[in-house]
Design an enzyme around this catalytic site. Structure first.
Site, PDB file in Angstrom:
ATOM      1  CD  GLU A   1      -0.287   5.468  -3.996  1.00  0.00           C
ATOM      2  OE1 GLU A   1       0.149   5.780  -2.873  1.00  0.00           O
ATOM      3  OE2 GLU A   1      -0.998   4.472  -4.207  1.00  0.00           O
TER       4      GLU A   1
ATOM      5  CG  ASP B   1      -1.977   1.018   1.198  1.00  0.00           C
ATOM      6  OD1 ASP B   1      -2.312   1.490   0.097  1.00  0.00           O
ATOM      7  OD2 ASP B   1      -2.490   1.386   2.277  1.00  0.00           O
TER       8      ASP B   1
ATOM      9  CG  ASP C   1      -8.144   4.651   0.402  1.00  0.00           C
ATOM     10  OD1 ASP C   1      -7.998   3.417   0.379  1.00  0.00           O
ATOM     11  OD2 ASP C   1      -7.374   5.418   1.005  1.00  0.00           O
TER      12      ASP C   1
HETATM   13  C1  GLC Z   1      -4.796   3.318   2.777  1.00  0.00           C
HETATM   14  C2  GLC Z   1      -5.272   2.108   1.983  1.00  0.00           C
HETATM   15  C3  GLC Z   1      -6.355   1.406   2.770  1.00  0.00           C
HETATM   16  C4  GLC Z   1      -5.809   1.002   4.115  1.00  0.00           C
HETATM   17  C5  GLC Z   1      -5.303   2.226   4.874  1.00  0.00           C
HETATM   18  C6  GLC Z   1      -4.632   1.862   6.174  1.00  0.00           C
HETATM   19  O1  GLC Z   1      -5.788   4.260   2.869  1.00  0.00           O
HETATM   20  O2  GLC Z   1      -5.714   2.454   0.710  1.00  0.00           O
HETATM   21  O3  GLC Z   1      -6.808   0.278   2.061  1.00  0.00           O
HETATM   22  O4  GLC Z   1      -6.804   0.392   4.884  1.00  0.00           O
HETATM   23  O5  GLC Z   1      -4.363   2.921   4.066  1.00  0.00           O
HETATM   24  O6  GLC Z   1      -3.553   1.035   5.972  1.00  0.00           O
END
Ligand code: GLC
Length: 754
Positions: free
Chosen positions: A390, A387, A458
């Site tokens: 980017e 995650d 998200d």
């Molecule tokens: C980001 C991710 C989400 C995750 C959050 C906490 O917003 O896109 O899926 O739950 O981080 O890690």
């Protein structure tokens, strides 16, 4: 900033499979990769090495061309490229001379400072599809886009850019098709006639070369096949990752994780995967476990295993600055982080606070990162969720002078997430030996399908997002990404119970079926919606499990040809205007046989466009004639899904997870139709790489209405099917009984009359 035009050809030569063309301003290089793939790379200053994150094949060693005073022509068995000399322009035709795509006559390729843009002719009836995860409609005509991987918190169906960069589109005009992949990781731009009063389309980037691959195959599917040949295809995913996945930010302790898992089993709602979001870590330090809340990860993992669950854990790139933390100390000591130009490690803020960021563009850093996964694999984790890559620093810009190896941020930002996923995949594949890892990433660049599944970040718990999310999945399929999911229910906000039910029904027909929710939202598990809705969700998840033989065979297609599991109708029905109608643009084929209609939660009937042919409602077998709009009931218990006449869908009985044996019967469903049809059934052990050495079970299933026969070809491959017998289930046949509907699953050809 002056506009510098490319100018006239001053000379050209061919060497080592490259045709090099010089103008006063620049040098263009032409390469041929196959009869349908030609690459043009125009630069003022070519680099010494020709690098690409995306492309995995080499050009042909040699090719012929013809020269006249005005042109250089390159002709393959599929294409003709006419290169105009004065000024230099690249115009593509079919090899029978039909125009496919051409430079704008006046402007062609132009530089303004470092920025390079190619302006191209737009055809009156031209439509554009592709670019992967992008806002807007299926037909991108009249829209413009930027690629700059972004932590797109709270995005809407209009937000651009989002998390990923897939600079590949397909143009459709005059009944012809072509594809164009602009392989450049700088911030890039695409304009499909949006800002030019429809005079031209254009694409380009803030830096780097005008480096594109032109695909001239006729047919969207053929272009996808060529694009994924060039940039690679996914491997067979672990079978368990195709089951139902339950996620949340976060299950806060091992006890909570185990309780959720137990509840699935007690309630007999099938599921395979549970996730740990950031709170399993100690202070959000990657490759650690919170000692208080997850004191014995191995014990938790063993219990999960007992219950037939796999665990996926999140990893973010940000390494917390904290003396004594292994990854921090090692990364600093070895110089593994992105730096300022003077060598100081770049610091940005994410979950752990002040962080450094691994330079995933370096092989030694990728290896270091990959090897650290033992902290997760030792206890038994096999799913790795990448995650914030980017990379995100609280959704702020990173200074452009920050360096990754010898490159600066603007050049490589769009590939950072892909390289992180690559490091994760390579590392965990090595550690897990013959077991397939499951990798999931948020940021990506063209070619990421080789390493990872993706999800669309998200999203929001609204009907609008349900529809938009499906469009994203369908569009990502065009760009080589078959294994795609959205947060079912919407990440932010609280969906209504009806929306949650509806979204789960659609989840059944989503390549990756994962339920996820933001911290602080109401709990989202299937039993949180009241008994009646729980039963509907349970049925939808059961349906998913019944369909796994079909879904797995669908992924086999993706691995073989790049054909995505979720397919925009623009793949099979390219020249049918109705499918681009915004009322019907979200409809999609799920595999070869099913047409799925996403419907919002407040509508209990739906207008559906059924393309030509006959269609059966999946479940009721009610038949509809295609080539028209039909209004159909869409109660919350029955999402409109249709089987194409002649459709073949192998299914299994309900299991609680993919490890369960079930009843040992492979149910081959066939729907009657006037045309013969066939399906490639594929099976393997679902977990190892033995299939690469022939450890698979593959056979063709055929339906032949003229001969009144369904048949199975002899088995290919050395794997023994997990199904002991095969039962044929026929739909839409009047009073027809199979002579012999259950047969032992032998390896020879089986043919049954009806
Ligand atoms: C980001 C991710 C989400 C995750 C959050 C906490 O917003 O896109 O899926 O739950 O981080 O890690």
């Amino acid at each position: 900033m002056k506009a510098e035009i490319i100018g006239n050809v001053q000379g050209f030569k061919q060497h080592d499979g490259i045709l090099t063309i010089k103008t006063a301003e620049a040098e263009a290089r032409v390469y041929i990769y196959s009869p349908t793939i030609i690459r043009i790379n125009i630069s003022k200053q070519h680099r010494e090495t020709d690098e690409s994150f995306a492309v995995i094949h080499q050009p042909l060693a040699d090719f012929d061309f013809d020269e006249s005073s005005a042109y250089i022509d390159i002709i393959t068995s599929a294409l003709k490229l006419r290169i105009h000399k004065s000024p230099l322009r690249f115009n593509f035709f079919t090899n029978t001379g039909k125009p496919l795509s051409a430079d704008d006559e006046r402007y062609g390729t132009i530089w303004q400072g470092e920025r390079v843009i190619t302006y191209r002719k737009i055809y009156e009836d031209e439509k554009f599809i592709g670019l992967g995860e992008k806002a807007g409609d299926l037909n991108r005509r009249g829209s413009s886009y930027t690629n700059w991987n972004t932590d797109a918190v709270d995005y809407t169906p209009k937000t651009d850019p989002l998390y990923k960069t897939f600079p590949f589109f397909i143009g459709l005009h005059s009944g012809l098709t072509y594809g164009l992949f602009f392989d450049n990781t700088h911030k890039s731009y695409f304009d499909f006639g949006a800002s030019t009063d429809e005079q031209m389309s254009w694409f380009g980037a803030d830096g780097g070369d005008m480096n594109y691959y032109f695909f001239g195959a006729q047919g969207v599917a053929q272009i996808i096949e060529d694009y994924t040949w060039l940039t690679g295809r996914m491997e067979m995913p672990p079978l368990w990752s195709l089951g139902y996945q339950q996620c949340r930010w976060s299950y806060m302790s091992a006890d909570e994780v185990l309780n959720i898992a137990k509840t699935f089993r007690v309630k007999q709602i099938p599921a395979d995967v549970i996730y740990c979001d950031i709170d399993y870590m100690d202070g959000f330090k990657i490759f650690t476990w919170n000692k208080k809340t997850f004191p014995k990860p191995k014990k938790m993992m063993d219990e999960l295993k007992q219950m037939g669950f796999k665990l996926a854990t999140i990893v973010d790139p940000g390494i917390k600055i904290e003396e004594g933390y292994t990854q921090y100390n090692e990364g600093v000591a070895k110089g593994y982080f992105a730096t300022y130009p003077d060598g100081e490690n770049y610091t940005g803020y994410v979950w752990p606070g002040r962080c450094h960021f691994p330079d995933f563009f370096r092989e030694d850093v990728r290896e270091w990162w990959g090897a650290a996964f033992t902290a997760l694999t030792d206890p038994g984790v096999e799913g790795f969720w990448n995650d914030m890559n980017e990379p995100a620093v609280w959704n702020q810009n990173i200074p452009w002078m920050v360096k990754f190896g010898d490159k600066y941020l603007p050049e490589v930002r769009n590939a950072y997430g892909m390289e992180m996923a690559r490091a994760t995949y390579d590392g965990t594949r090595k550690i897990l030996g013959n077991k397939r890892p499951f990798v999931l990433t948020r940021a990506a660049y063209a070619g990421t399908q080789r390493y990872s599944a993706i999800w669309t970040g998200d999203n929001n718990g609204t009907d609008e997002h349900l529809l938009f999310g499906q469009r994203l999945v369908n569009s990502l399929g065009i760009t080589g990404m078959s294994f795609v999911g959205v947060d079912i229910g919407g990440f932010s906000g609280n969906p209504t119970p009806e929306l949650m039910v509806r979204w789960n029904s659609l989840g059944t027909y989503t390549p990756m079926f994962r339920n996820h929710a933001i911290q602080g939202s109401k709990m989202r598990e299937p039993w949180e919606w009241g008994e009646a809705y729980e039963q509907i969700i349970k049925k939808d998840i059961e349906q998913r499990y019944k369909m796994l033989p079909y879904i797995y065979s669908g992924f086999y297609q993706s691995a073989q040809t790049g054909m995505p599991l979720s397919r925009t109708l623009a793949i099979d029905y390219t020249n049918n205007e109705h499918i681009f109608d915004t009322r019907f643009q979200n409809q999609f084929m799920f595999g070869d046989a099913l047409l799925v209609v996403p419907v919002i939660s407040t509508e209990l009937t739906a207008d559906v466009y059924l393309p030509e042919g006959s269609w059966y409602r999946f479940g009721s077998d009610q038949i509809y004639e295609g080539g028209q709009i039909v209004n159909v009931p869409s109660p919350l218990t029955d999402l409109p899904v249709f089987v194409k006449a002649g459709g073949i869908i192998p299914m299994q009985g309900i299991v609680q997870n993919t490890n369960e044996a079930g009843d040992g019967v492979l149910y081959i469903h066939v729907w009657n139709g006037g045309e013969p049809n066939s399906f490639v059934y594929y099976e393997d052990d679902g977990t190892s790489y033995d299939y690469e050495q022939g450890g698979y079970y593959k056979r063709g299933i055929s339906f032949d209405p003229a001969r009144k026969m369904v048949s199975l070809s002899a088995v290919e491959g050395g794997f023994k099917s997990r199904f002991a017998s095969i039962k044929f289930v026929l739909h839409g046949f009047e009073k027809v009984q199979l002579k012999d509907d259950v047969v032992e699953n032998l390896t020879e050809e089986i043919a049954i009359e009806f």
